[in-house]
Design an enzyme around this catalytic site. Structure first.
Site: not given
Ligand code: GDP
Ligand code: IMO
Ligand code: MG
Length: 420
Positions: A12, A15, A39-40, A219
């Site tokens: 999270d 990416k 979840g991106h 991840q």
């Molecule tokens: P990923 O899994 O690495 O793609 O990241 P996620 O989407 O799960 O979580 C990142 C969260 O931060 C999302 O809600 C994005 O919209 C948000 N986000 C990304 N970059 C920024 C930033 O620079 N500032 C803020 N406030 N939110 C951001």
């Molecule tokens: P992105 O790509 C954050 C965490 C789960 C749990 C552990 C194992 O959005 O960064 P799993 O279901 O993979 O067997 O769970 O890994 N986890 C993540 N945490 N972002 C993710 O993906 C994750 N994918 C798995 O919460 O702790």
């Molecule tokens: Mg994510």
């Protein structure tokens, strides 16, 4: 030119945003690990998406999005995502799904619940670990098997015969039939069957023809099955080290390996987290940063930036540059803490331990730096950033010895400063 975008923390990191931004002119964008546990978040023309399986290349008409070997695919989720993106875009995303990626079957989720591992490890409950386990045990169903139903049926019958012996009292398992499972998968996957093919050949061809290829990590490094905080990890290789094996290309020439990290840290699920904060501070980071899981909606634990973990992650990925996200979330803090080393059994160490049990005992040693009051999410020119933000960036660069090339100050693509 090829680029890999890799998460340097516990996932999270942002990416999705960074890949979507940089993929604008890419010929090919490849996911190489994990499944719908990811979840991106992508904001495309003002509309927010949470993608789980389809790489960010799908948002561009001329880009091929590859779901490569190394991934585990839930066709029900993929189909839903494909429909949703098609509706938004007005065209079907161009997909290639690797024939040697593995299929998450409905019983994989059931197993995660029956075994209680979802709860114990705080997983996303998407059947990830049972699917990778079946792959290693040679009991998996591969994507390409769906093109040869007789083979898929034989594999399913074998898998179910073992499962039924292991779970004599579980009605959810005893009621399964290979024929109906296959029929159901074929119906769900029907519009995507023509996208199945040899991803290694395609990626290899694109790279040797100097096309623009991007790899979208899922991840984060600290969740890597071999190098993360085991057993509180996911079940795939999340780092650059694992990429070559996943895509089937030895020593892939990826010129740019961009590590993405948040200006602070989060973790969702179970496992040690040395710089975790609690109370009002946690609440403030979580609320301002919107720290709730894209896949499960669970609140993420929050903490200060951990330079010990960051250095470790940068080294594992051989990062050539970094992207820092969510700097805007730290606006309004009088002071910001950064963990420079750990105290373990009375000794200072700057080594990230390979064991979760040892990491659990590590106490963070903090540097405290000046915060910044001003909101920065509207700033688009680095020279307008407050001096304490620039000092924070310099401190990190000095500590890790890799340049920060991208500065993100908001969720949208426009809220980004790309240096050089
Ligand atoms: P990923 O899994 O690495 O793609 O990241 P996620 O989407 O799960 O979580 C990142 C969260 O931060 C999302 O809600 C994005 O919209 C948000 N986000 C990304 N970059 C920024 C930033 O620079 N500032 C803020 N406030 N939110 C951001
Ligand atoms: P992105 O790509 C954050 C965490 C789960 C749990 C552990 C194992 O959005 O960064 P799993 O279901 O993979 O067997 O769970 O890994 N986890 C993540 N945490 N972002 C993710 O993906 C994750 N994918 C798995 O919460 O702790
Ligand atoms: Mg994510």
């Amino acid at each position: 030119m090829s680029t890999a975008i890799l998460g340097l923390q516990w996932g999270d990191e942002g990416k999705g945003k960074i890949t979507h931004l940089l993929a604008k002119n890419a010929d090919v964008v490849v996911r190489f690990n994990g499944g719908p546990n990811a979840g991106h978040t992508v904001i495309d023309r003002g509309v927010k998406f949470g993608t789980h399986l389809i790489p960010a290349g799908a948002f561009y008409p001329n880009t091929l999005s590859v779901l490569s070997s190394g991934m585990v695919i839930d066709f029900a989720i993929l189909r839903e995502e494909w429909n949703m993106l098609s509706e938004h875009l007005g065209w079907h995303p161009r997909l290639l799904i690797a024939e040697n990626a593995h299929v998450i079957m409905p019983y994989h989720r059931v197993l995660e619940e029956l075994e209680g591992s979802g709860k114990h490890f705080g997983t996303t409950r998407r059947g990830i670990a049972p699917t990778y386990r079946d792959k290693s045990a040679k009991l998996g169903i591969r994507v390409g098997d769906l093109l040869r139903p007789d083979i898929a049926l034989a594999r399913l019958e074998l898998r179910l015969s073992f499962l039924k012996r292991e779970w004599p009292d579980a009605a959810e398992i005893q009621g399964l039939s290979a024929g109906s499972l296959l029929e159901e998968q074929l119906a769900i996957a029907a519009p995507l069957l023509s996208c199945i093919g040899n991803a290694t050949e395609t990626i290899s061809h694109a790279m040797s023809n100097h096309q623009t290829v991007m790899f979208e990590g899922a991840q984060g490094t600290l969740l890597d099955v071999d190098h993360g905080s085991y057993p509180f990890v996911t079940s795939s290789s999340t780092t650059f080290a694992g990429l070559g094996n996943s895509i089937g290309i030895p020593n892939p020439q990826v010129d740019r390996r961009l590590g993405v990290f948040k200006a602070y840290m989060t973790r969702v699920g179970a496992g040690p987290f040395p710089t975790i904060v609690s109370g009002a501070l946690e609440e403030r980071l979580r609320t301002t940063g919107g720290e709730f899981g894209v896949t499960t909606g669970r609140p993420r634990e929050c903490g200060w930036l951990d330079l010990v973990a960051l250095r470790y992650a940068i080294q594992l990925n051989g990062c050539t540059g970094l992207a820092i996200t969510k700097l805007d979330v730290l606006s309004g803090f009088d002071e910001v803490k950064v963990c420079r080393s750990y105290r373990l059994g009375g000794q200072l160490t700057d080594k990230f331990p390979l064991s979760a049990e040892v990491l659990e005992r590590c106490e963070p040693e903090y540097d405290v730096v000046a915060g910044w009051d001003e909101p920065i999410s509207q700033i688009r020119d680095e020279s307008e950033l407050p001096e304490s933000v620039l000092a924070y960036i310099r401190l990190i660069e000095r500590a890790v010895n890799v340049p920060i090339e991208v500065i993100s100050v908001g969720p949208g693509p426009e809220a980004t400063m790309v240096r050089n």
